[in-house]
Scaffold this active site. Structure first.
Site, PDB file in Angstrom:
ATOM      1  N   GLN A 168       6.364  29.388  -0.007  1.00 21.27           N
ATOM      2  CA  GLN A 168       6.897  29.028  -1.334  1.00 21.27           C
ATOM      3  C   GLN A 168       8.312  28.451  -1.265  1.00 21.27           C
ATOM      4  OE1 GLN A 168       6.556  32.240  -4.196  1.00 21.27           O
ATOM      5  NE2 GLN A 168       4.570  31.464  -4.838  1.00 21.27           N
ATOM      6  N   TYR A 189      -5.869  23.827  -8.158  1.00 22.58           N
ATOM      7  CA  TYR A 189      -5.721  22.473  -8.690  1.00 22.58           C
ATOM      8  C   TYR A 189      -6.826  22.147  -9.697  1.00 22.58           C
ATOM      9  CZ  TYR A 189      -2.189  21.542  -5.183  1.00 22.58           C
ATOM     10  OH  TYR A 189      -1.049  21.561  -4.428  1.00 22.58           O
TER      11      TYR A 189
HETATM   12  P1  NAD Z   1      -0.595  18.727 -10.017  1.00 22.84           P
HETATM   13  O1  NAD Z   1       0.688  18.001  -9.837  1.00 22.84           O
HETATM   14  O2  NAD Z   1      -1.676  18.509  -9.030  1.00 22.84           O
HETATM   15  O3  NAD Z   1      -1.220  18.363 -11.471  1.00 22.84           O
HETATM   16  C1  NAD Z   1      -0.451  18.486 -12.646  1.00 22.84           C
HETATM   17  C2  NAD Z   1      -1.288  19.092 -13.740  1.00 22.84           C
HETATM   18  O4  NAD Z   1      -2.219  18.126 -14.242  1.00 22.84           O
HETATM   19  C3  NAD Z   1      -2.121  20.302 -13.307  1.00 22.84           C
HETATM   20  O5  NAD Z   1      -1.780  21.407 -14.099  1.00 22.84           O
HETATM   21  C4  NAD Z   1      -3.558  19.844 -13.568  1.00 22.84           C
HETATM   22  O6  NAD Z   1      -4.401  20.905 -13.975  1.00 22.84           O
HETATM   23  C5  NAD Z   1      -3.354  18.833 -14.678  1.00 22.84           C
HETATM   24  N1  NAD Z   1      -4.489  17.931 -14.910  1.00 22.84           N
HETATM   25  C6  NAD Z   1      -5.311  17.326 -14.009  1.00 22.84           C
HETATM   26  N2  NAD Z   1      -6.248  16.589 -14.625  1.00 22.84           N
HETATM   27  C7  NAD Z   1      -6.027  16.714 -15.974  1.00 22.84           C
HETATM   28  C8  NAD Z   1      -6.665  16.176 -17.126  1.00 22.84           C
HETATM   29  N3  NAD Z   1      -7.727  15.380 -17.039  1.00 22.84           N
HETATM   30  N4  NAD Z   1      -6.187  16.524 -18.338  1.00 22.84           N
HETATM   31  C9  NAD Z   1      -5.105  17.339 -18.445  1.00 22.84           C
HETATM   32  N5  NAD Z   1      -4.460  17.865 -17.392  1.00 22.84           N
HETATM   33  C10 NAD Z   1      -4.912  17.566 -16.162  1.00 22.84           C
HETATM   34  O7  NAD Z   1      -0.321  20.282 -10.169  1.00 22.84           O
HETATM   35  P2  NAD Z   1       0.865  21.175  -9.576  1.00 22.84           P
HETATM   36  O8  NAD Z   1       2.055  21.054 -10.404  1.00 22.84           O
HETATM   37  O9  NAD Z   1       0.980  20.861  -8.132  1.00 22.84           O
HETATM   38  O10 NAD Z   1       0.255  22.624  -9.776  1.00 22.84           O
HETATM   39  C11 NAD Z   1      -1.070  22.933  -9.420  1.00 22.84           C
HETATM   40  C12 NAD Z   1      -1.256  24.426  -9.282  1.00 22.84           C
HETATM   41  O11 NAD Z   1      -0.634  24.904  -8.110  1.00 22.84           O
HETATM   42  C13 NAD Z   1      -0.735  25.263 -10.416  1.00 22.84           C
HETATM   43  O12 NAD Z   1      -1.648  26.277 -10.675  1.00 22.84           O
HETATM   44  C14 NAD Z   1       0.523  25.834  -9.852  1.00 22.84           C
HETATM   45  O13 NAD Z   1       0.897  27.026 -10.509  1.00 22.84           O
HETATM   46  C15 NAD Z   1       0.080  26.073  -8.445  1.00 22.84           C
HETATM   47  N6  NAD Z   1       1.202  26.224  -7.521  1.00 22.84           N
HETATM   48  C16 NAD Z   1       1.186  27.234  -6.625  1.00 22.84           C
HETATM   49  C17 NAD Z   1       2.239  27.396  -5.747  1.00 22.84           C
HETATM   50  C18 NAD Z   1       2.264  28.502  -4.737  1.00 22.84           C
HETATM   51  O14 NAD Z   1       1.495  29.418  -4.819  1.00 22.84           O
HETATM   52  N7  NAD Z   1       3.133  28.420  -3.750  1.00 22.84           N
HETATM   53  C19 NAD Z   1       3.290  26.532  -5.777  1.00 22.84           C
HETATM   54  C20 NAD Z   1       3.270  25.492  -6.699  1.00 22.84           C
HETATM   55  C21 NAD Z   1       2.214  25.357  -7.565  1.00 22.84           C
END
Ligand code: NAD
Length: 377
Positions: free
Chosen positions: A124, A227
């Site tokens: 993280q 995702y």
């Molecule tokens: P991302 O940049 O891949 O996508 C951004 C957002 O767009 C996501 O929430 C996705 O669900 C949304 N999306 C995709 N298609 C869509 C649609 N058709 N309509 C509306 N929304 C849509 O996502 P991210 O910011 O990288 O985060 C993805 C996940 O990873 C989250 O659950 C986040 O909490 C998690 N995460 C975990 C860690 C960790 O555990 N270390 C760190 C960062 C993020």
């Protein structure tokens, strides 16, 4: 152990991979640090601050380095300056860039791609996608506010009342959550949408209203990795109807939706743009991956039917001092697991899952399983 902080050759990249704070930490870990002249200048860090932190500033920082820290992948032409066997850590943008990977392998460097880090708890503190997306989400709202010809908060004054702006955040990952929080702090009335059900509670806990097509497909939309999946045509049609009705009442729309390995989903059509009031602003944070908004252009602010569509490139770079500070800390956290602190030298465990997931090239070859030439076993 010699660590170099490179100056970015790409004119569009104001960030830097090392800060005086991380330089001090590397020196405490037993490293010598050399910084290329002017490396930090566009992040507000003059050479003198690196020197004060204990680094040398030298145009020859890279040729002697065991580890080179960069923001972007070194261009093929730069690689002749790198020592064979040097570790090069950057955001490598490997997909669709096979010839660049070959050049890295050909130069004999060990290239580590920060964006391929697994999103596990132990990684993280190294997660550049999160650190940079968080700042991009913040900056998207600031950019929207700057383009918007009205105030965001409700203001009751002797001369009359200014209504609060309505902001709609589409896609609530790391960037979207920060956009919600920022728009709320500025006093906007905020709604948000996503296809992942887990998001609903997060949106509500930030004081925004969640709007989505919550059918059976929605309940299955999150992958094991956290995702979004690409949604069916039927779902997309239902989502478009809901969004079309909602968006015409919005003043500011921030889109951040991404699907790993696929082009960004198209969420806002030309008709939806036309339905918005003139003076409204849309910021498309997905513009570099194909865009969520029809008509958005990478690197430009365009106006369509009186609605401004903002498509800035490298949005984290628009806050270079903050994004460099966090990126440099991400790199420090990664290097800490690659260094033997007693021996004060590099000691890479090639079987560590973080290492395996991120090493692209080693000993003259592209070693990452995702980037093997087609037809290879
Ligand atoms: P991302 O940049 O891949 O996508 C951004 C957002 O767009 C996501 O929430 C996705 O669900 C949304 N999306 C995709 N298609 C869509 C649609 N058709 N309509 C509306 N929304 C849509 O996502 P991210 O910011 O990288 O985060 C993805 C996940 O990873 C989250 O659950 C986040 O909490 C998690 N995460 C975990 C860690 C960790 O555990 N270390 C760190 C960062 C993020």
């Amino acid at each position: 152990m010699k660590i170099a902080v490179a100056a970015e050759s790409d004119k569009g990249e104001p960030r830097v991979a090392g800060t005086p704070e991380t330089v001090k930490k590397f020196i405490a870990l037993g490293a010598e640090v050399a910084v290329e002249p002017g490396a930090g200048i566009r992040s507000g860090i003059p050479d003198s601050e690196y020197t004060a932190a204990g680094a040398s500033v030298s145009a020859d920082a890279i040729p002697g380095a065991d580890v080179v820290l960069k923001v972007r992948r070194p261009a093929a032409a730069e690689l002749s300056r790198y020592r064979k066997g040097a570790l090069v850590i950057a955001v490598m943008d490997p997909y669709g860039n096979e010839s660049a990977l070959k050049a890295l392998a050909g130069a004999g460097v060990t290239a580590i791609a920060m964006e391929l880090l697994p999103r596990i708890t132990r990684a993280q503190s190294m997660d550049v996608l999160s650190s940079q997306a968080n700042l991009a989400g913040y900056r998207a709202v600031i950019d929207a506010a700057a383009e918007y010809g009205r105030a965001l908060p409700m203001m009751m004054t002797a001369a009359g009342t200014v209504p609060a702006a309505k902001a709609f955040i589409m896609g609530v990952g790391v960037a979207g959550l920060q956009a919600i929080a920022t728009a709320r702090r500025l006093g906007a009335v905020v709604t948000a949408t996503d296809v992942r059900p887990a998001v609903k509670e997060q949106v509500q806990s930030l004081g925004a209203k969640f709007i989505a097509v919550e059918d059976e497909e929605f309940k299955q939309a999150e992958t094991a990795g956290g995702y979004a999946k690409e949604m069916s045509k039927e779902y997309q049609a239902k989502q478009a109807a809901l969004v079309a009705d909602h968006i015409k009442k919005q003043d500011i729309v921030i889109t951040t939706a991404l699907i790993p390995g696929r082009p960004a989903p198209r969420l806002v059509t030309r008709d939806m743009v036309a339905s918005m009031r003139p003076g409204s602003v849309i910021v498309d944070l997905a513009v570099e991956r194909g865009g969520n908004v029809e008509g958005a252009r990478a690197g430009e602010v365009v106006e369509i039917d009186g609605v401004k569509i903002v498509g800035h490139l490298n949005v984290p770079g628009r806050l270079a001092a903050s994004s460099s500070a966090l990126y440099a800390k991400n790199l420090l956290a990664l290097l800490e697991i690659l260094i033997d602190k007693k021996e004060k030298k590099l000691a890479i465990d090639w079987n560590d899952e973080i290492v395996k997931a991120t090493v692209l090239t080693r000993d003259g070859a592209v070693v990452h399983p995702n980037f093997q030439p087609k037809g290879a076993a």
